[in-house]
Design an enzyme around this catalytic site. Structure first.
Site, PDB file in Angstrom:
ATOM      1  N   SER A   1     -39.275 -24.163 -18.369  1.00 42.84           N
ATOM      2  CA  SER A   1     -39.512 -25.373 -17.577  1.00 42.84           C
ATOM      3  C   SER A   1     -40.148 -25.052 -16.234  1.00 42.84           C
ATOM      4  O   SER A   1     -41.068 -25.743 -15.778  1.00 42.84           O
ATOM      5  CB  SER A   1     -38.204 -26.148 -17.378  1.00 42.84           C
ATOM      6  OG  SER A   1     -37.263 -25.381 -16.656  1.00 42.84           O
TER       7      SER A   1
ATOM      8  N   ASP B   1     -36.305 -18.951 -10.305  1.00 42.36           N
ATOM      9  CA  ASP B   1     -37.272 -18.986 -11.402  1.00 42.36           C
ATOM     10  C   ASP B   1     -38.702 -19.174 -10.904  1.00 42.36           C
ATOM     11  O   ASP B   1     -39.622 -18.474 -11.329  1.00 42.36           O
ATOM     12  CB  ASP B   1     -36.908 -20.096 -12.385  1.00 42.36           C
ATOM     13  CG  ASP B   1     -35.592 -19.837 -13.092  1.00 42.36           C
ATOM     14  OD1 ASP B   1     -35.124 -18.685 -13.055  1.00 42.36           O
ATOM     15  OD2 ASP B   1     -35.032 -20.780 -13.671  1.00 42.36           O
TER      16      ASP B   1
ATOM     17  N   LEU C   1     -35.599 -18.144 -20.513  1.00 43.16           N
ATOM     18  CA  LEU C   1     -36.734 -17.423 -19.943  1.00 43.16           C
ATOM     19  C   LEU C   1     -37.551 -18.308 -19.004  1.00 43.16           C
ATOM     20  O   LEU C   1     -38.686 -17.986 -18.663  1.00 43.16           O
ATOM     21  CB  LEU C   1     -37.626 -16.870 -21.062  1.00 43.16           C
ATOM     22  CG  LEU C   1     -36.921 -15.929 -22.036  1.00 43.16           C
ATOM     23  CD1 LEU C   1     -37.871 -15.494 -23.148  1.00 43.16           C
ATOM     24  CD2 LEU C   1     -36.361 -14.702 -21.313  1.00 43.16           C
ATOM     25  N   SER C   2     -36.976 -19.420 -18.602  1.00 40.94           N
ATOM     26  CA  SER C   2     -37.549 -20.317 -17.604  1.00 40.94           C
ATOM     27  C   SER C   2     -38.847 -20.973 -18.053  1.00 40.94           C
ATOM     28  O   SER C   2     -39.834 -21.012 -17.314  1.00 40.94           O
ATOM     29  CB  SER C   2     -37.763 -19.582 -16.274  1.00 40.94           C
ATOM     30  OG  SER C   2     -37.966 -20.503 -15.232  1.00 40.94           O
TER      31      SER C   2
ATOM     32  N   ASP D   1     -28.819 -17.447  -6.310  1.00 41.56           N
ATOM     33  CA  ASP D   1     -29.886 -18.015  -5.476  1.00 41.56           C
ATOM     34  C   ASP D   1     -29.453 -19.272  -4.735  1.00 41.56           C
ATOM     35  O   ASP D   1     -29.849 -19.487  -3.595  1.00 41.56           O
ATOM     36  CB  ASP D   1     -31.153 -18.271  -6.295  1.00 41.56           C
ATOM     37  CG  ASP D   1     -30.964 -19.210  -7.471  1.00 41.56           C
ATOM     38  OD1 ASP D   1     -29.819 -19.333  -7.973  1.00 41.56           O
ATOM     39  OD2 ASP D   1     -31.959 -19.812  -7.914  1.00 41.56           O
TER      40      ASP D   1
ATOM     41  N   GLY E   1     -35.827 -22.977 -24.301  1.00 42.16           N
ATOM     42  CA  GLY E   1     -34.389 -22.910 -24.504  1.00 42.16           C
ATOM     43  C   GLY E   1     -33.836 -21.514 -24.644  1.00 42.16           C
ATOM     44  O   GLY E   1     -32.675 -21.343 -25.025  1.00 42.16           O
TER      45      GLY E   1
ATOM     46  N   GLU F   1     -27.616 -13.074 -11.066  1.00 45.17           N
ATOM     47  CA  GLU F   1     -27.493 -14.375 -11.721  1.00 45.17           C
ATOM     48  C   GLU F   1     -26.536 -15.278 -10.949  1.00 45.17           C
ATOM     49  O   GLU F   1     -25.476 -14.850 -10.513  1.00 45.17           O
ATOM     50  CB  GLU F   1     -26.976 -14.176 -13.148  1.00 45.17           C
ATOM     51  CG  GLU F   1     -27.639 -15.057 -14.164  1.00 45.17           C
ATOM     52  CD  GLU F   1     -29.120 -14.737 -14.352  1.00 45.17           C
ATOM     53  OE1 GLU F   1     -29.950 -15.506 -13.822  1.00 45.17           O
ATOM     54  OE2 GLU F   1     -29.435 -13.750 -15.016  1.00 45.17           O
TER      55      GLU F   1
ATOM     56  N   GLU G   1     -37.372 -30.361  -9.668  1.00 43.85           N
ATOM     57  CA  GLU G   1     -36.255 -30.101 -10.575  1.00 43.85           C
ATOM     58  C   GLU G   1     -34.986 -30.831 -10.141  1.00 43.85           C
ATOM     59  O   GLU G   1     -34.314 -31.467 -10.956  1.00 43.85           O
ATOM     60  CB  GLU G   1     -35.970 -28.591 -10.619  1.00 43.85           C
ATOM     61  CG  GLU G   1     -36.804 -27.823 -11.607  1.00 43.85           C
ATOM     62  CD  GLU G   1     -36.231 -27.906 -13.013  1.00 43.85           C
ATOM     63  OE1 GLU G   1     -35.045 -27.609 -13.214  1.00 43.85           O
ATOM     64  OE2 GLU G   1     -36.991 -28.263 -13.927  1.00 43.85           O
TER      65      GLU G   1
END
Length: 362
Positions: A109, A153, A106-107, A20, A103, A17, A141
């Protein structure tokens, strides 16, 4: 091509986490829950997008940042990034349905953006590889939506495989499948949606990304993944906040590679302590957890989980817990009881299994 249906999954990140955007490693997998886009080509230079429960947006293919806001910005951003790359878009009608919880970390978007990207590319017969789509979605993004995200993601969504996690190398944009069969090992990976919506996520996420970039420059490295001697690097940094952020990123990269080796050797249970250590690092060094995330992890571990941690950008969202199949219900009950006693919203639970990545459905 005049019509078609494309879909892209959400993702769960086993470990890795906030690495990236520092050129590091992560180990996500694609979820069974997907965003589906039914698309039809049009030739008037307009794009419409209708989403279940979110309404409809319409904009020209020559859209510019700021023109479309809200959920529609994720759709318009993809069209903008494609047009900026030189693609000649004729227009499209898009009908969107998503089963990826919004929200929850869990990605949802990126699932939407990847599905829209594949639909527009397919309708217009564009020759774009997956690595190009990864960068295209990132530009959408970062520059249209205004969220300073990395590549994790969309790589999980675009490269996902059934029964495989994906070792993501963010610097080189490579995605290596890693065996990941929880069920055959008698295990479940529970996703606990804490129902705590992201608080201050955008500004705080951006602040951490800036700190990592500045720390890398101070250390003379291209990315924090290049730090070879952590103790030496931390001794050279004068900002205590930068010390904590760098410590997390460097150690998290190492945890990812350790987890990959364990999975390759079939030692699935042994990744549990890595998950728990990751959460402690995200809580103490990266400072991106909130009370609901910490309580969920603590309750799951106390009830017998082999390991647990927050996932996603933090400041809300979900937790994962690795559990013996026989213990799943008791772990879920313990988390729910802890939330009830603290007056938190009732959490939701689902078992996550590595699933297929994005593609054309028909």
């Amino acid at each position: 091509m005049r019509t078609g249906t494309w879909s892209a999954p959400g993702r769960v990140n086993i470990i890795g986490e906030h690495t990236d955007y520092s050129g590091g490693f992560a180990l996500p997998f694609a979820l069974a829950q997907r965003t589906v886009v039914h698309a039809r080509l049009r030739d008037d230079g307009r794009i419409t997008a209708a989403s279940d429960g979110h309404g409809k947006v319409e904009f020209p293919v020559a859209t510019t940042p700021g023109e479309v806001t809200g959920w529609g910005a994720h759709v318009a951003g993809v069209a903008w990034a494609l047009a900026r790359s030189g693609a000649a878009l004729a227009g499209a009608d898009l009908r969107i349905h998503s089963a990826v919880p919004h929200g929850a970390g869990l990605s949802s978007s990126h699932s939407l953006e990847c599905a829209v990207a594949l639909a527009l590319v397919g309708l217009h017969d564009l020759n774009l590889g997956r690595a190009q789509l990864v960068r295209l979605v990132q530009h959408a993004e970062n520059e249209y939506v205004g969220a300073p995200t990395g590549v994790l993601d969309q790589m999980a969504s675009l490269y996902g495989e059934a029964d495989r996690a994906i070792l993501v190398d963010a610097r080189h944009l490579t995605a290596e499948p890693v065996p990941c069969e929880f069920a055959s090992s008698g295990l479940d990976l529970i996703v606990v949606d804490t129902r705590s919506r992201h608080r201050h996520a955008d500004g705080e996420y951006g602040a951490r990304r800036r700190t990592c970039r500045e720390a890398s420059a101070a250390l003379g490295t291209k990315d924090l993944r290049d730090v070879a001697d952590l103790d030496d690097a931390l001794a050279r940094l004068t900002d205590p906040v930068a010390v904590r952020r760098v410590r997390h990123v460097v150690r998290e990269n190492a945890r990812v590679l350790d987890a990959v080796e364990l999975l390759r050797e079939g030692r699935v249970r042994e990744i549990g302590p890595l998950l728990t250590t990751s959460h402690a690092s995200l809580r103490d060094d990266y400072e991106v957890t909130v009370a609901e995330l910490d309580v969920a992890v603590e309750a799951a571990l106390a009830a017998g989980a082999l390991g647990a941690r927050m996932i996603g950008g933090g400041f809300g969202g979900s937790v994962i817990a690795l559990v013996e199949k026989a213990d799943r219900r008791s772990v879920e009950a313990a988390v729910e009881d802890s939330f009830r006693r603290r007056g938190f919203a009732k959490p939701a639970f689902r078992v996550a299994r590595p699933s297929r990545g994005a593609g054309r459905d028909r």
